[in-house]
Motif scaffolding. Structure first.
Motif, PDB file in Angstrom:
ATOM      1  N   ALA A 163      41.014  46.369  41.403  1.00  0.00           N
ATOM      2  CA  ALA A 163      42.104  45.312  41.967  1.00  0.00           C
ATOM      3  C   ALA A 163      42.584  46.363  43.369  1.00  0.00           C
ATOM      4  N   TRP A 200      39.771  41.909  42.684  1.00  0.00           N
ATOM      5  CA  TRP A 200      40.923  40.976  42.780  1.00  0.00           C
ATOM      6  C   TRP A 200      41.576  41.520  43.834  1.00  0.00           C
ATOM      7  N   ASN A 213      38.804  36.692  44.884  1.00  0.00           N
ATOM      8  CA  ASN A 213      39.718  36.521  44.006  1.00  0.00           C
ATOM      9  C   ASN A 213      41.092  36.855  44.517  1.00  0.00           C
ATOM     10  N   ILE A 251      45.088  36.743  44.777  1.00  0.00           N
ATOM     11  CA  ILE A 251      46.148  36.508  44.044  1.00  0.00           C
ATOM     12  C   ILE A 251      47.368  36.936  44.719  1.00  0.00           C
ATOM     13  N   CYS A 273      51.022  41.221  33.540  1.00  0.00           N
ATOM     14  CA  CYS A 273      49.589  41.048  34.073  1.00  0.00           C
ATOM     15  C   CYS A 273      48.629  41.862  33.344  1.00  0.00           C
ATOM     16  N   VAL A 287      44.523  42.564  33.774  1.00  0.00           N
ATOM     17  CA  VAL A 287      43.525  42.417  34.716  1.00  0.00           C
ATOM     18  C   VAL A 287      42.381  43.101  34.253  1.00  0.00           C
ATOM     19  N   TYR A 329      38.758  38.733  34.298  1.00  0.00           N
ATOM     20  CA  TYR A 329      39.721  37.593  34.465  1.00  0.00           C
ATOM     21  C   TYR A 329      41.178  38.429  34.728  1.00  0.00           C
ATOM     22  N   TRP A 330      42.072  37.423  35.207  1.00  0.00           N
ATOM     23  CA  TRP A 330      43.487  38.120  35.492  1.00  0.00           C
ATOM     24  C   TRP A 330      44.230  37.166  34.760  1.00  0.00           C
ATOM     25  N   SER A 352      48.415  36.255  33.400  1.00  0.00           N
ATOM     26  CA  SER A 352      49.607  36.338  33.568  1.00  0.00           C
ATOM     27  C   SER A 352      50.632  35.729  32.278  1.00  0.00           C
ATOM     28  N   ASN A 395      37.160  35.423  37.064  1.00  0.00           N
ATOM     29  CA  ASN A 395      36.552  35.919  38.470  1.00  0.00           C
ATOM     30  C   ASN A 395      35.508  35.123  38.892  1.00  0.00           C
TER      31      ASN A 395
END
Length: 245
Positions: free
Chosen positions: A26, A80, A128, A130, A199, A201, A205-206, A208, A233
């Motif tokens: 990220a 990300w 991705n 965010i 969150c 990560v 996947y992410w 929340s 993702n």
């Protein structure tokens, strides 16, 4: 609040935007949407869109910060790519009916530049995207659309807006959730309680989790996960995975 020595003001300048990278997982682009922007359109507040708020010459980032953002996103090797910033990125219509009432303090007051950023994310195939948002003292989850006025337009990324920990007391909002959901099909969650967003990560996947308290005006409130959302993702868009956990 604590700041790094590099953030100490030099005259009238105080550089606050910066980038934090966690390997190839990220990259966080921490933006400053306060210092370099044009004044709020329509004398601020929640207003209908106007020539002022849609003027392509208006900026919330400033040209230097925007170039820095685009350059970093182009070069990013992260799975990300995060824009961490202060005000609503997604369109938020507060009124039922054909006339929109939008927050001029957020990107709705600089909609042409928002459209430019979204188009950049699309055309450059940024991995991705965010958006993490604060300052609104309530909880919101949005799909970021290529055209917020067209629910069937392409979903480009996700926005997670977190509440304050205690500001506003036990409840802070007089908004009507039914109207918000009807007028904003890209809105996936709204809540006006205190708490925080956790969150998680991974390369896949992410996630929340909206962690909320029933009250903050006295000690002892239990904390619960009111809702959880996942972005996968390579698959733009938000999926709700649990609630009342």
């Amino acid at each position: 609040m604590p700041l790094r020595q590099s953030s100490i003001p030099r005259g009238a300048e105080m550089s606050m935007y910066r980038r934090v990278t966690y390997g190839d997982l990220a990259e966080f682009n921490i933006l400053d949407t306060r210092q370099y922007r044009d004044d709020q359109a329509n004398n601020d507040g929640n207003k209908p869109p106007s020539f002022d708020s849609t003027d392509p010459s208006r900026t919330i980032l400033g040209q230097e910060q925007k170039r820095w953002l685009y350059d970093g996103l182009r070069r990013s090797q992260s799975i990300w790519n995060v824009l961490a910033q202060q005000v609503f990125f997604s369109q938020v219509d507060h009124q039922a009916g054909e006339v929109k009432i939008l927050p001029m303090d957020g990107w709705d007051g600089y909609s042409a530049e928002r459209n430019e950023v979204v188009e950049f994310l699309q055309k450059q195939h940024i991995s991705n995207p965010i958006v993490l948002t604060g300052d609104v003292h309530t909880n919101w989850v949005f799909d970021i659309k290529s055209d917020f006025d067209n629910p069937n337009s392409t979903t480009v990324g996700a926005e997670f807006a977190g509440t304050s920990i205690s500001s506003g007391g036990d409840r802070a909002s007089s908004l009507h959730p039914d109207i918000l959901y009807i007028e904003n099909p890209h809105l996936k969650f709204f809540n006006d309680q205190r708490g925080y967003v956790r969150c998680t990560v991974t390369p896949q996947y992410w996630r929340s989790d909206y962690r909320l308290l029933d009250y903050v005006s006295r000690p002892g409130a239990p904390i619960t996960t009111a809702a959880s959302f996942i972005c996968e993702n390579g698959r733009p868009g938000i999926r709700r995975v649990s609630e009342n956990v």
